[in-house]
Design a protein around this motif. Structure first.
Motif, PDB file in Angstrom:
ATOM      1  N   ARG A 194      47.524  45.861  51.055  1.00  0.00           N
ATOM      2  CA  ARG A 194      48.631  45.056  51.243  1.00  0.00           C
ATOM      3  C   ARG A 194      50.183  44.732  50.591  1.00  0.00           C
ATOM      4  O   ARG A 194      49.285  44.824  49.342  1.00  0.00           O
ATOM      5  N   GLU A 195      50.746  43.893  50.644  1.00  0.00           N
ATOM      6  CA  GLU A 195      51.866  43.617  50.128  1.00  0.00           C
ATOM      7  C   GLU A 195      52.186  42.229  50.246  1.00  0.00           C
ATOM      8  O   GLU A 195      50.789  41.717  50.595  1.00  0.00           O
ATOM      9  N   CYS A 196      52.304  42.089  49.492  1.00  0.00           N
ATOM     10  CA  CYS A 196      51.940  40.244  48.585  1.00  0.00           C
ATOM     11  C   CYS A 196      52.878  38.900  49.593  1.00  0.00           C
ATOM     12  O   CYS A 196      53.955  39.736  50.558  1.00  0.00           O
ATOM     13  N   ILE A 197      51.566  38.464  49.810  1.00  0.00           N
ATOM     14  CA  ILE A 197      52.369  37.346  50.474  1.00  0.00           C
ATOM     15  C   ILE A 197      52.546  35.965  49.988  1.00  0.00           C
ATOM     16  O   ILE A 197      53.052  34.624  51.061  1.00  0.00           O
ATOM     17  N   GLY A 198      52.916  36.052  48.608  1.00  0.00           N
ATOM     18  CA  GLY A 198      52.819  34.910  48.038  1.00  0.00           C
ATOM     19  C   GLY A 198      51.601  33.877  47.770  1.00  0.00           C
ATOM     20  O   GLY A 198      52.204  32.350  47.398  1.00  0.00           O
ATOM     21  N   CYS A 199      50.491  34.543  47.717  1.00  0.00           N
ATOM     22  CA  CYS A 199      49.428  33.596  47.926  1.00  0.00           C
ATOM     23  C   CYS A 199      48.567  33.294  46.048  1.00  0.00           C
ATOM     24  O   CYS A 199      47.864  32.137  46.305  1.00  0.00           O
ATOM     25  N   LEU A 200      49.312  33.230  45.513  1.00  0.00           N
ATOM     26  CA  LEU A 200      48.915  33.568  43.921  1.00  0.00           C
ATOM     27  C   LEU A 200      47.509  33.461  43.486  1.00  0.00           C
ATOM     28  O   LEU A 200      47.376  33.016  42.920  1.00  0.00           O
ATOM     29  N   GLU A 201      46.519  33.806  44.091  1.00  0.00           N
ATOM     30  CA  GLU A 201      45.681  34.137  44.064  1.00  0.00           C
ATOM     31  C   GLU A 201      45.493  35.261  42.655  1.00  0.00           C
ATOM     32  O   GLU A 201      44.457  34.974  41.934  1.00  0.00           O
ATOM     33  N   CYS A 202      46.411  35.868  42.843  1.00  0.00           N
ATOM     34  CA  CYS A 202      46.056  36.729  41.283  1.00  0.00           C
ATOM     35  C   CYS A 202      46.677  36.182  40.250  1.00  0.00           C
ATOM     36  O   CYS A 202      46.244  36.339  38.837  1.00  0.00           O
ATOM     37  N   GLU A 203      47.509  34.381  40.224  1.00  0.00           N
ATOM     38  CA  GLU A 203      47.796  33.954  38.981  1.00  0.00           C
ATOM     39  C   GLU A 203      46.431  33.021  38.468  1.00  0.00           C
ATOM     40  O   GLU A 203      46.544  32.310  38.274  1.00  0.00           O
ATOM     41  N   THR A 204      44.962  32.994  39.091  1.00  0.00           N
ATOM     42  CA  THR A 204      44.423  31.884  39.211  1.00  0.00           C
ATOM     43  C   THR A 204      42.821  31.999  38.221  1.00  0.00           C
ATOM     44  O   THR A 204      42.862  33.542  37.648  1.00  0.00           O
ATOM     45  N   CYS A 205      42.903  31.533  37.260  1.00  0.00           N
ATOM     46  CA  CYS A 205      42.256  31.377  36.337  1.00  0.00           C
ATOM     47  C   CYS A 205      40.855  32.282  36.692  1.00  0.00           C
ATOM     48  O   CYS A 205      40.477  31.529  37.785  1.00  0.00           O
ATOM     49  N   ASP A 206      40.613  33.706  36.007  1.00  0.00           N
ATOM     50  CA  ASP A 206      39.059  33.886  36.159  1.00  0.00           C
ATOM     51  C   ASP A 206      37.759  32.865  36.135  1.00  0.00           C
ATOM     52  O   ASP A 206      36.823  32.703  36.589  1.00  0.00           O
TER      53      ASP A 206
END
Length: 57
Positions: free
Chosen positions: A13-25
């Motif tokens: 999908r397009e980026c929705i700005g949820c910042l889930e990709c910036e969360t530490c695993d």
């Protein structure tokens, strides 16, 4: 950190700005700081040598 018309790196999908990709695993309460602790990176590599072939010239 939403970029206009950018694609999400986690979902199709397009980026929705949820910042889930910036969360530490390892610690979901923390923002990723690229420490690399989640990666299995070793400082040295080990190989196994089965045999040594010498040319008798």
């Amino acid at each position: 950190m939403e970029k206009e018309n950018s694609l999400c790196v986690l979902y199709d999908r397009e980026c929705i700005g949820c910042l889930e990709c910036e969360t530490c695993d390892l610690d979901p309460a923390k923002t990723c700081d690229n420490c690399g602790k989640c990666l299995n990176i070793q400082d040295d590599a080990v190989i196994k040598i089965d045999k040594i072939i010498l040319n008798d010239e």
